[in-house]
Design an enzyme around this catalytic site. Structure first.
Site, PDB file in Angstrom:
ATOM      1  N   ARG A  46     -33.222  49.485 -40.462  1.00 18.50           N
ATOM      2  CA  ARG A  46     -32.140  49.184 -41.396  1.00 18.50           C
ATOM      3  C   ARG A  46     -31.790  50.458 -42.162  1.00 18.50           C
ATOM      4  O   ARG A  46     -32.472  51.473 -42.029  1.00 18.50           O
ATOM      5  CB  ARG A  46     -32.470  48.047 -42.367  1.00 18.50           C
ATOM      6  CG  ARG A  46     -33.877  47.836 -42.819  1.00 18.50           C
ATOM      7  CD  ARG A  46     -34.491  48.907 -43.693  1.00 18.50           C
ATOM      8  NE  ARG A  46     -33.765  49.179 -44.909  1.00 18.50           N
ATOM      9  CZ  ARG A  46     -34.043  50.177 -45.729  1.00 18.50           C
ATOM     10  NH1 ARG A  46     -35.044  51.026 -45.463  1.00 18.50           N
ATOM     11  NH2 ARG A  46     -33.346  50.394 -46.821  1.00 18.50           N
ATOM     12  N   GLY A  47     -30.704  50.389 -42.916  1.00 17.43           N
ATOM     13  CA  GLY A  47     -30.211  51.580 -43.596  1.00 17.43           C
ATOM     14  C   GLY A  47     -29.098  52.199 -42.762  1.00 17.43           C
ATOM     15  O   GLY A  47     -29.268  52.420 -41.556  1.00 17.43           O
ATOM     16  N   ALA A  48     -27.956  52.488 -43.401  1.00 19.81           N
ATOM     17  CA  ALA A  48     -26.779  52.912 -42.642  1.00 19.81           C
ATOM     18  C   ALA A  48     -27.046  54.106 -41.716  1.00 19.81           C
ATOM     19  O   ALA A  48     -26.740  54.040 -40.522  1.00 19.81           O
ATOM     20  CB  ALA A  48     -25.630  53.203 -43.605  1.00 19.81           C
ATOM     21  N   ARG A  89     -25.056  44.218 -36.010  1.00 21.71           N
ATOM     22  CA  ARG A  89     -24.804  44.014 -37.451  1.00 21.71           C
ATOM     23  C   ARG A  89     -23.382  44.437 -37.744  1.00 21.71           C
ATOM     24  O   ARG A  89     -23.097  45.623 -37.925  1.00 21.71           O
ATOM     25  CB  ARG A  89     -25.795  44.810 -38.313  1.00 21.71           C
ATOM     26  CG  ARG A  89     -27.123  44.062 -38.466  1.00 21.71           C
ATOM     27  CD  ARG A  89     -28.030  44.697 -39.479  1.00 21.71           C
ATOM     28  NE  ARG A  89     -27.628  44.437 -40.844  1.00 21.71           N
ATOM     29  CZ  ARG A  89     -28.181  45.051 -41.885  1.00 21.71           C
ATOM     30  NH1 ARG A  89     -29.128  45.954 -41.705  1.00 21.71           N
ATOM     31  NH2 ARG A  89     -27.783  44.770 -43.108  1.00 21.71           N
ATOM     32  N   GLN A 194     -36.835  45.847 -51.748  1.00 25.58           N
ATOM     33  CA  GLN A 194     -36.943  47.064 -50.931  1.00 25.58           C
ATOM     34  C   GLN A 194     -37.786  48.122 -51.624  1.00 25.58           C
ATOM     35  O   GLN A 194     -38.417  48.945 -50.966  1.00 25.58           O
ATOM     36  CB  GLN A 194     -35.545  47.658 -50.651  1.00 25.58           C
ATOM     37  CG  GLN A 194     -34.642  46.791 -49.796  1.00 25.58           C
ATOM     38  CD  GLN A 194     -33.738  45.917 -50.642  1.00 25.58           C
ATOM     39  OE1 GLN A 194     -34.067  45.575 -51.791  1.00 25.58           O
ATOM     40  NE2 GLN A 194     -32.606  45.544 -50.095  1.00 25.58           N
ATOM     41  N   ASP A 235     -24.080  53.430 -51.806  1.00 25.15           N
ATOM     42  CA  ASP A 235     -23.486  52.771 -50.645  1.00 25.15           C
ATOM     43  C   ASP A 235     -22.045  53.209 -50.445  1.00 25.15           C
ATOM     44  O   ASP A 235     -21.562  53.293 -49.328  1.00 25.15           O
ATOM     45  CB  ASP A 235     -23.584  51.257 -50.790  1.00 25.15           C
ATOM     46  CG  ASP A 235     -25.013  50.796 -50.574  1.00 25.15           C
ATOM     47  OD1 ASP A 235     -25.770  50.717 -51.559  1.00 25.15           O
ATOM     48  OD2 ASP A 235     -25.384  50.555 -49.407  1.00 25.15           O
ATOM     49  N   ASN A 253     -23.697  50.864 -55.605  1.00 27.67           N
ATOM     50  CA  ASN A 253     -25.058  50.967 -55.066  1.00 27.67           C
ATOM     51  C   ASN A 253     -25.761  49.639 -55.324  1.00 27.67           C
ATOM     52  O   ASN A 253     -25.224  48.727 -55.953  1.00 27.67           O
ATOM     53  CB  ASN A 253     -25.799  52.145 -55.719  1.00 27.67           C
ATOM     54  CG  ASN A 253     -27.083  52.508 -54.996  1.00 27.67           C
ATOM     55  OD1 ASN A 253     -27.109  52.609 -53.770  1.00 27.67           O
ATOM     56  ND2 ASN A 253     -28.161  52.688 -55.737  1.00 27.67           N
ATOM     57  N   LYS A 254     -26.970  49.511 -54.845  1.00 26.50           N
ATOM     58  CA  LYS A 254     -27.767  48.284 -54.938  1.00 26.50           C
ATOM     59  C   LYS A 254     -27.708  47.675 -56.338  1.00 26.50           C
ATOM     60  O   LYS A 254     -27.783  48.371 -57.342  1.00 26.50           O
ATOM     61  CB  LYS A 254     -29.218  48.614 -54.589  1.00 26.50           C
ATOM     62  CG  LYS A 254     -30.151  47.423 -54.538  1.00 26.50           C
ATOM     63  CD  LYS A 254     -29.804  46.460 -53.424  1.00 26.50           C
ATOM     64  CE  LYS A 254     -29.725  47.175 -52.110  1.00 26.50           C
ATOM     65  NZ  LYS A 254     -29.126  46.406 -51.024  1.00 26.50           N
TER      66      LYS A 254
END
Lengths: 355, 355
Positions: A46-48, A89, A194, A235, A253-254
């Protein structure tokens, strides 16, 4: 090892199995396209940026597993497989983008053997570029830190979200490489944890002194003088805040990032955003960005245990918006920038992010 | 029903079993002193005011279960039982204090029958006083709210932390009683999740429209204009902030309160602290208050599932400190006060909290 890599001996994709963190830090081998698609779906990777590499390697894997009789049949089958990878995804832009980039090699190659080599070479180059970019972010960011300081971070903008090194955590690793021992306070990052599951695991793997806190304790930590800088990833960075956030732009962001930034501002703790230039969206205003709302189940249950009444309403936004006025430094692979960001400086002459 | 009450039919203590929340909202009957001690130990009943009532009822229960031959033997045995109740949670001041208050009845009474009646009567009066005090807090606080508004709260300062009605949530219930429909946004309140487990449960029991959010989302909620006021309880209010927090004093409350207050200040959302006068400590400075650090296991595991590497360092403070300059209103049973608090006004003529 890298988060995701081509295993030359076994001629397949190898990755850290992130579904097993924090209990186990082990390698999973995706021998087939189906293995890789499943790995993306279950968040084994995971993670762009890491997903971008997964997409790139996915095309190479498809090419190397395909035994078609003709080049046309081969190319068609590989494109079909690649589409399955890209769609594993749907919202991950990097995944589909890097699949497309590597698929271009099929147009150039004239034989199956040549296509197999070219796609793998291209995928490896994409992965290497991600590492080089993160290394550059890390080196620029490390100039902001001093030996003995403590960095607070949120979520996982680390090696495990990228091919290697990471963005926010890359700054910490680069500081260590430059001889500055920097400790980290990791926020748990509810509701998906996370920070506690992934960030602490990779920091301990890198021998970084790490303290886990509940997100609720970040304010007290700053009050008590335990934090020298907050370093987070992003992000999406928009350069125009629109009516809601003003002229200086916004860092998406998150969820929880905004609160850390507001408290850091109160305590004069430098707030640093470390992200590749590709994160910068020069064409949107903050008002145009829709914040994803996630499943209420993420709050009603934790690891399968009931955490709230099953019928309670839940508001579970994935991201929040930090106005750039609360950000002291934006670090990209191009350097360290102090907001307000100059569009030409931060994006380069063309005023557009690197592809 | 009340959180804790004397069941006249069964001649024992009855309480909402909070260990079963949020899955079940059921009543537990403590028939013996041992039942009650165990209930306190396992947090079947929790919250300082509710524990005070538990202690008071504990003495009555001891008196009613004791069959000694002489009054002296009876009194000695009841005092022994009462000590076990008082020590079931050593740091809960209210518990030991109310045990002592009810034990005083043993000195007055001359027969076992009289002592049994007097201790029960006194215990019921203590419980009633708590409800009356919370009702007064609620009525004063409700004057700050308007029909259709949304209140954000943190942790559980509700009916289930008291005998009934609660402090912060009492303000909401009183608003409803006065005809103002007020909705609530409840923060999850990591790491012990009192918000998701307890606050949402009791709000739904009271038919209050309730939305659960992760603590990380409180900033975005205020940014989005979803919050008209933040209303929280307090564990301790000191009137002198000392060197660290300045002259206006400090509110110590559940970890995370400070961050909500800082963000509320930024968005001009009124920040309200609702607590009985007994919470006010007029003799200490903030510097003298030690913040309890809790077990790292609360972060490393959630409901028995692994949430972090087993060897990661954890900083898990139970409370944080909100400077009074961030507080718009302090509501006690004596009224609504705007900081800076006038000591005589908030505490009454004697400058000391009510016993």
């Amino acid at each position: 090892m890298r988060t995701i890599v081509w295993d030359d001996d076994r001629d397949c994709v190898a990755m850290v199995d992130q579904t097993l963190l924090p209990a186990e830090y082990t390698t999973y081998h995706a021998e087939t396209v189906a293995d890789l698609v499943e790995s993306i779906e279950v968040l084994r990777v995971r993670g762009a940026p890491a997903l971008g590499a997964a997409g790139a390697y996915g095309v190479a894997l498809a090419a190397r597993r395909n035994d078609a009789a003709s080049y046309d049949e081969f190319a068609t089958a590989v494109r079909d497989d690649a589409e399955r990878v890209a769609e594993a995804r749907p919202t991950a832009v990097n995944l589909a983008r890097e699949v497309e980039v590597v698929l271009d090699e099929l147009d150039e190659a004239e034989t199956i053997a040549a296509a197999r080599d070219a796609t793998l070479e291209r995928a490896k180059a994409i992965a290497d570029e991600d590492v080089a970019r993160n290394r550059a972010i890390g080196e620029h960011g490390a100039t902001l830190l001093e030996d003995g300081q403590t960095v607070m971070t949120h979520c996982n903008a680390g090696a495990l979200a990228t091919v290697d090194w990471g963005t926010a955590l890359g700054v910490v690793y680069s500081a260590h490489e430059a001889g500055s021992s920097v400790d980290v306070i990791a926020n748990e990052t509810r509701p998906l944890n996370q920070g506690s599951r992934i960030t602490t695991t990779e920091l301990l793997e890198h021998d970084v002194e790490t303290t886990l806190i509940p997100d609720n304790a970040s304010g007290l930590c700053m009050q008590e003088g335990r934090v020298d800088a907050v370093v987070v990833g992003a992000d999406r960075i928009v350069l125009d805040g629109g009516e809601a956030f003003g002229e200086q732009g916004v860092v998406f962001n998150k969820i929880g990032t905004y609160k850390h930034a507001v408290v850091a501002d109160r305590h004069d703790v430098p707030f640093v955003v470390a992200a590749p230039t590709s994160t910068i969206d020069p064409d949107s205003t903050a008002d145009e960005v829709e914040i994803e709302r996630r499943d209420p189940a993420e709050l009603r249950e934790i690891y399968g245990s009931q955490n709230a009444p099953t019928d309670v309403d839940v508001y579970n936004p994935a991201f929040d918006a930090t106005p750039m006025e609360l950000v002291d430094y934006v670090v990209t692979e191009r350097g360290v920038f102090e907001p307000p960001l100059d569009r030409a400086a931060v994006l380069g002459d063309e005023g557009q992010p690197t592809p």
